[in-house]
Structures are given as structure tokens and as C-alpha cells.
Design an enzyme around this catalytic site. Structure first.
Site, mmCIF file in Angstrom:
data_model
loop_
_atom_site.group_PDB
_atom_site.id
_atom_site.type_symbol
_atom_site.label_atom_id
_atom_site.label_comp_id
_atom_site.label_asym_id
_atom_site.label_seq_id
_atom_site.Cartn_x
_atom_site.Cartn_y
_atom_site.Cartn_z
ATOM 1 N N LYS A 102 107.974 78.401 94.746
ATOM 2 C CA LYS A 102 106.709 79.151 94.793
ATOM 3 C C LYS A 102 105.567 78.153 94.653
ATOM 4 O O LYS A 102 105.436 77.493 93.626
ATOM 5 C CB LYS A 102 106.660 80.180 93.655
ATOM 6 C CG LYS A 102 105.276 80.812 93.454
ATOM 7 C CD LYS A 102 105.252 81.860 92.329
ATOM 8 C CE LYS A 102 103.829 82.376 92.063
ATOM 9 N NZ LYS A 102 103.738 83.355 90.962
ATOM 10 N N ASP A 139 96.256 81.223 91.375
ATOM 11 C CA ASP A 139 96.546 82.663 91.391
ATOM 12 C C ASP A 139 95.460 83.416 90.621
ATOM 13 O O ASP A 139 95.489 83.475 89.392
ATOM 14 C CB ASP A 139 97.925 82.917 90.761
ATOM 15 C CG ASP A 139 98.315 84.398 90.800
ATOM 16 O OD1 ASP A 139 97.619 85.179 91.481
ATOM 17 O OD2 ASP A 139 99.331 84.749 90.156
ATOM 18 N N LYS A 157 93.038 89.095 87.904
ATOM 19 C CA LYS A 157 93.456 88.834 86.522
ATOM 20 C C LYS A 157 92.246 88.836 85.596
ATOM 21 O O LYS A 157 91.136 88.543 86.044
ATOM 22 C CB LYS A 157 94.105 87.441 86.445
ATOM 23 C CG LYS A 157 95.479 87.336 87.056
ATOM 24 C CD LYS A 157 96.005 85.915 86.922
ATOM 25 C CE LYS A 157 97.392 85.778 87.527
ATOM 26 N NZ LYS A 157 98.433 86.521 86.807
ATOM 27 N N ASP A 205 98.748 90.925 92.446
ATOM 28 C CA ASP A 205 99.057 89.833 91.524
ATOM 29 C C ASP A 205 100.563 89.531 91.494
ATOM 30 O O ASP A 205 100.980 88.515 90.950
ATOM 31 C CB ASP A 205 98.540 90.187 90.128
ATOM 32 C CG ASP A 205 98.451 88.989 89.212
ATOM 33 O OD1 ASP A 205 98.574 87.849 89.712
ATOM 34 O OD2 ASP A 205 98.248 89.190 87.998
ATOM 35 N N GLU A 258 102.355 88.282 93.685
ATOM 36 C CA GLU A 258 102.331 87.596 94.985
ATOM 37 C C GLU A 258 103.455 86.573 95.132
ATOM 38 O O GLU A 258 103.865 86.261 96.244
ATOM 39 C CB GLU A 258 100.970 86.918 95.195
ATOM 40 C CG GLU A 258 100.799 85.516 94.574
ATOM 41 C CD GLU A 258 100.941 85.491 93.057
ATOM 42 O OE1 GLU A 258 100.751 86.548 92.428
ATOM 43 O OE2 GLU A 258 101.262 84.414 92.513
ATOM 44 N N ARG A 289 106.629 86.687 94.380
ATOM 45 C CA ARG A 289 107.856 87.228 94.976
ATOM 46 C C ARG A 289 107.691 87.436 96.475
ATOM 47 O O ARG A 289 108.662 87.394 97.226
ATOM 48 C CB ARG A 289 108.255 88.523 94.241
ATOM 49 C CG ARG A 289 107.225 89.607 94.306
ATOM 50 C CD ARG A 289 107.440 90.679 93.238
ATOM 51 N NE ARG A 289 106.995 90.265 91.920
ATOM 52 C CZ ARG A 289 107.062 91.013 90.823
ATOM 53 N NH1 ARG A 289 107.564 92.234 90.861
ATOM 54 N NH2 ARG A 289 106.647 90.560 89.663
#
Ligand code: BES
Ligand code: ZN
Ligand code: ZN
Length: 516
Positions: free
Chosen positions: A283, A288, A295, A365, A367, A369
Site C-alpha cells: 500500500k 491519506d 480525517k 478513508d 482507501e 484496501r
């Protein structure tokens, strides 16, 4: 990256001239004599003589990472003798030695000592019940690893930074016969390659999101691959569209920064055509924000480390290139930045992954996966017969396991056995959590094949694993959730704050179990 010179020298440590000679000690207290009772891991008279008075004084307990410095030690050529505790004799292993070597380096750094020696620990100095805890090749390896990992600091953007990195660390041992000299040298060389690769990963993780964009991650991967002789391609939008990587594209579309699809290949000369091909998938979210499901502000700065899974895989590839196990390995990194924007994907969107599965987005959020879904599928189309992925995937893994063990999920016990067999060498901690089909309800969607987060917050790390499992089919697979362990909030006596470099060494060990 700091490049300390690591040397292995076969001579009497007491007669070796250095600024600082490290010697290890353990606590041999027993139930009958519970008072701390340090004993040196040395049988050399000069060293034990120089330390005797201080060991007897009781001011040094030999706790793990505890240090005692002696200046101008009598009978020892080094300017200083540093005694480093490894904790209780009964629990002595190479993992304490690794931390002890690290503690010596981190003791020396702030004191401006940039050249040090380490006396090879001699467990024959202990009584029979405690001796032979330290196989010589693995001990040499652990010392090299501990010293190099400890040399890493995160101050490279500070204008007032002083270069305190080690120039030379010399492991000195007198007693080796010819056979064990070879073993020592190869263990030592393995440790150097692994730890430098771990630091390569840590340096990537430490880079801020404005510097390390997906494109920059691709560029640095190319540089590394050119340096160590790996084949590498870095592709972006055109190829991602062509491959129909709808999940990676959905995450990437909200950012000004183009995504990067990074593929690295290691091909040993003699691999049989039907031999396994290991697929390492990382990943690589370079930042993020959470996207539209944004977030909270607190700690969002930490989300620069959301590419630590990618860094771990690239670090492992670097080690593989240097140490050359006889097995084919390919690595896929899906890198993007998760941003809120007019072009960003939204909760409620339905997207189609490369595998053809449709996904209802419940939370932008979740993301990681999504990008891994396409990465895992793509690795299989490139021929991977076994898959492993690493990702800072869920806050929930830290809730479940704390910050000590990383989460491990798998669909295949034998593959897990291969992985866990390496942990006794790497010393890293992973704890298996379930991802059996009872948990699949969490990702059932009303309107698409699956959804990207569960209905409940319980077992969030398993929900994420269940999502990934949808994309691996019958291929044996391991998922490592390193969200709780990829960043050390506190410094220890043997490592700095910041990126831990977790999983590089364990992934390498796993790969080696497949070597012909
Ligand atoms: N990158 C985060 C996970 C994370 C959290 C990494 C803390 C490191 C430290 C991931 O993309 C994420 O945001 N996961 C969500 C999933 C949720 C929306 C189902 C989470 O863990 O809250
Ligand atoms: Zn996220
Ligand atoms: Zn994330």
C-alpha cells in the site's frame, strides 16, 4: 541514507584500538539469589579485569539497554569500555544482542563518538544452563542489524543538524576457528544487507507528503533498482486505465498528483519454470487525508506514513537483490494520494476493480484496501503463485493488538508457517487474527458485490482483511496490517523515534523459505 562501514575483525578485542569498545553483560540472578548479578559475556582476562570493580559495585544491573561507561580501562587498548546490559541470562537470545548493539550505537551518537568496536559476545562465559544461547552466525547478523538500525535518525530536514552518524562499527572476535569464521562472515554480511534495506524503507517512510508523491516514490524506486540490479517499471494514468484498475483510479482521482503503478522483478538465474513466483504487494498512499470522508486534524500529519507497506516491500526487494535467494519474486506497489476535491470519489459511489468486482464506497478513508485490491489482482496476472501484502491498513489493528505486534491474516496455514518460521531470526512480532468466512457479512453490499467498510466497527482489522481476501482467489496469501507498528512514537535505547522499518526482515525470511 547513512552508510556506516561495518567491519568484522578476527583479533583479540582487548588489543584492538578504538574510541569505544562495547562488551555485553547479562543478569545471572536466580530465584535463590534474586539481587541483580551482572556477568560479562567475555572470557578475556583484560576485559573482565577492567570491568571487575564496577560489576562488583552493584551500580550496574545489566538491564536490557542499560549502559555503563569506563574511561581508560586498564589493560584494554580502547579509549573507553562501554558495558551494555542484555537483561536476564535466562532469556538471552539474539534479539537482546541486536538491541544491545543498537544501544551501544545510540549511546555513542550524541557523544560525538563515530567509531566504535563491539566485542563478540561469548556465552561460554556463562554457566552451562545459560550458554549456547547465541549461535555465532545469527549473533553476528543481529549485531550488524542492531548497529545499522540504531544509526538511523529523522533529523535530515533540520538546518542545525549535526552529522552524528557512525563512520565505522567493527565487530571484533578472537576465538573463531576457520569454519565459524565463514559462518560469522556470512551472518554478518546478511545483517548488513537487511538492516541497510530496512533503513532504506525507513527513509522513504519519513519523507513528508509534499516531497514523496507517488511519482517521487516511483523515481526513488527506480534509483534503488538501478543500484542493486532489479528490473523496474513505473507507470501512471494511461496504464492504470488500460488495465481497468478502477479501485486504484478511484482513490487517485481526487489528487493533483498522478498515481504510480510500480512493478519490480527479481529473476534468479536458475529458477525452474514451474517454481513458485512470490508476489509482494504494498500500500503506497503517500498521504491519506481520508478524502471526502476526511480525517480529524489531530495526528493527520502522521498520515505521511501511509506508504509504509510499500516501503517495506521495496526494502525487502532491495535485500533480495543483494542476498540473491533462488526464487522468483515480483513486487507491485499501488501508489496514490487520498485527497478531498471536486474530482474526488464519494461515499455511495460504485466502482469496478480490475478483477471485475463492483465495490460500493461507504467511506473514502478505507482507501488502502481499494488500492491493494487492484495490486493483489494485478500481481496474479503477472504470475504470482503466492501473495503477501503489507499495509498501514486500519487503526483497528492497534486497538486489537496494541503497538507491539502487527496483525497477520491469511487464507493458508502452510504459508503462515513459512512466515512465522522466519520470525525467530528477524525478531519482529506478528500476531495472527482471523479472516474466516463468518466475517464476510461485514462487507456485503445491497447494491454492489461488496462494500469497502463494514456495518459495525467491531473487528475492523478483520473486516479490512475480508475485503482483501475477495481479490486473492485461491492463491495462498498473507496480509500484514502494520498500521500500529510502522511508526515508533517513542525512542528506545536501541532505536530513534519515527519509522520502524517493520516487516522488511520478516518478508525477506519468508521469501527465503521458498528458495530452491
Ligand atoms: N491509513 C489509515 C489507517 C491508519 C490509521 C494507519 C492509523 C495508521 C494509523 C486507513 O486508510 C484508514 O483510514 N482506515 C480507516 C478505516 C475505516 C474508515 C473503516 C480507519 O482505520 O479508521
Ligand atoms: Zn484512510
Ligand atoms: Zn490509509
Amino acid at each position: 541514507m547513512n552508510l556506516v562501514t561495518m567491519k568484522l575483525l578476527f583479533q583479540d578485542p582487548a588489543a584492538y584500538a578504538s574510541k569505544l569498545l562495547t562488551v555485553f553483560a547479562v543478569d545471572i540472578a536466580t530465584d535463590k539469589t534474586p539481587e541483580a548479578h551482572p556477568a560479562l559475556l567475555s572470557t578475556q582476562d583484560a576485559i573482565t579485569g577492567a570491568a571487575a570493580q564496577w560489576i562488583a559495585s552493584g551500580e550496574f544491573k545489566a538491564a536490557l539497554g542499560e549502559t555503563l561507561l569506563l574511561h581508560a580501562p586498564a589493560g584494554v587498548k580502547a579509549e573507553r569500555l562501554l558495558i551494555v546490559g542484555l537483561g536476564k541470562a535466562a532469556s538471552l537470545s539474539i534479539h537482546e544482542v541486536r538491541k544491545g548493539a543498537g544501544s551501544a550505537v545510540r549511546f555513542a551518537k550524541p557523544r560525538g563518538i563515530r567509531e566504535l568496536a563491539i566485542a563478540f559476545p561469548d556465552d561460554k562465559a556463562l554457566s552451562d544452563e545459560h550458554s549456547e544461547a547465541l549461535p555465532c552466525d545469527l549473533t553476528a547478523r543481529a549485531i550488524a542489524e542492531g548497529a545499522i538500525v540504531a544509526d538511523f535518525d529523522i533529523d535530515n530536514y533540520r538546518s542545525d543538524r549535526k552529522d552524528t552518524s557512525m563512520q565505522t562499527v567493527t565487530l571484533v572476535t578472537a576465538e573463531a576457528d576457520r569454519k565459524s569464521q565463514g559462518e560469522l562472515q556470512s551472518g554478518f554480511d546478511t545483517g548488513v544487507a537487511l538492516a541497510q534495506s530496512q533503513n532504506f524503507a525507513r527513509a522513504l517512510v519519513n519523507e513528508p507528503g509534499n516531497v514523496l508523491t507517488p511519482t517521487e516514490l516511483g523515481r526513488r524506486t527506480l534509483d534503488m533498482c538501478n543500484e542493486v540490479g532489479l528490473a523496474c517499471t513505473v507507470e501512471s494514468w494511461d496504464r492504470i486505465h488500460e488495465l481497468k484498475m478502477g479501485a486504484l483510479a478511484a482513490v487517485a482521482q481526487g489528487s493533483e498528483q498522478p498515481p504510480a503503478l510500480i512493478t519490480v522483478r527479481y529473476e534468479p538465474e536458475n529458477a525452474a519454470p514451474d517454481a513458485p513466483v512470490l508476489g509482494l504487494v504494498g500500500k503506497g498512499i503517500t498521504f491519506d487525508t481520508g478524502g471526502i470522508s476526511i480525517k480529524p486534524a489531530d495526528n493527520m500529519d502522521k498520515m505521511k506514513y501511509d506508504m509504509a507497506g510499500a516501503a517495506a516491500m521495496l526494502g525487502a526487494m532491495r535485500a533480495i537483490a543483494l542476498l540473491k535467494p533462488n526464487v522468483r519474486v515480483l513486487c507491485v506497489v499501488c501508489s496514490a494520494e487520498n485527497m478531498p476535491d471536486g474530482k474526488a470519489f464519494r461515499p455511495g459511489d460504485v466502482i469496478t476493480a480490475m478483477s471485475g468486482k463492483t465495490i460500493e464506497i461507504m467511506n473514502t478513508d478505507a482507501e488502502g484496501r481499494l488500492v491493494l485490491a487492484d495490486g493483489l489482482h494485478y500481481a496474479q496476472t503477472l504470475g504470482a503463485t503466492h501473495l503477501i501484502n503489507a499495509a498501514t491498513l486500519t487503526g483497528a489493528v492497534g486497538v486489537a493488538l496494541g503497538l507491539i505486534n502487527a496483525g497477520l491474516f491469511s487464507n493458508d496455514d502452510a504459508t503462515v508457517d513459512n512466515f512465522t518460521s522466519g520470525l525467530k531470526r528477524s525478531g519482529e512480532k506478528f500476531w495472527r487474527l482471523p479472516c474466516t468466512d463468518e466475517y464476510r457479512d461485514q462487507i456485503k453490499s445491497q447494491i454492489a458485490d461488496i462494500m469497502n467498510t463494514g456495518g459495525s466497527r467491531y473487528g475492523g482489522a478483520t473486516t479490512a482483511a475480508m475485503f482483501l481476501k475477495e481479490f486473492v482467489g485461491d492463491t495462498p496469501w498473507i496480509h500484514l496490517d502494520i498500521a500500529g507498528t510502522a511508526w515508533n512514537d517513542d525512542a528506545k535505547a536501541w532505536h530513534s523515534k519515527g519509522p520502524s522499518g517493520i516487516a522488511v526482515r520478516s518478508i525477506f525470511e519468508w521469501v527465503r523459505t521458498y528458495a530452491a
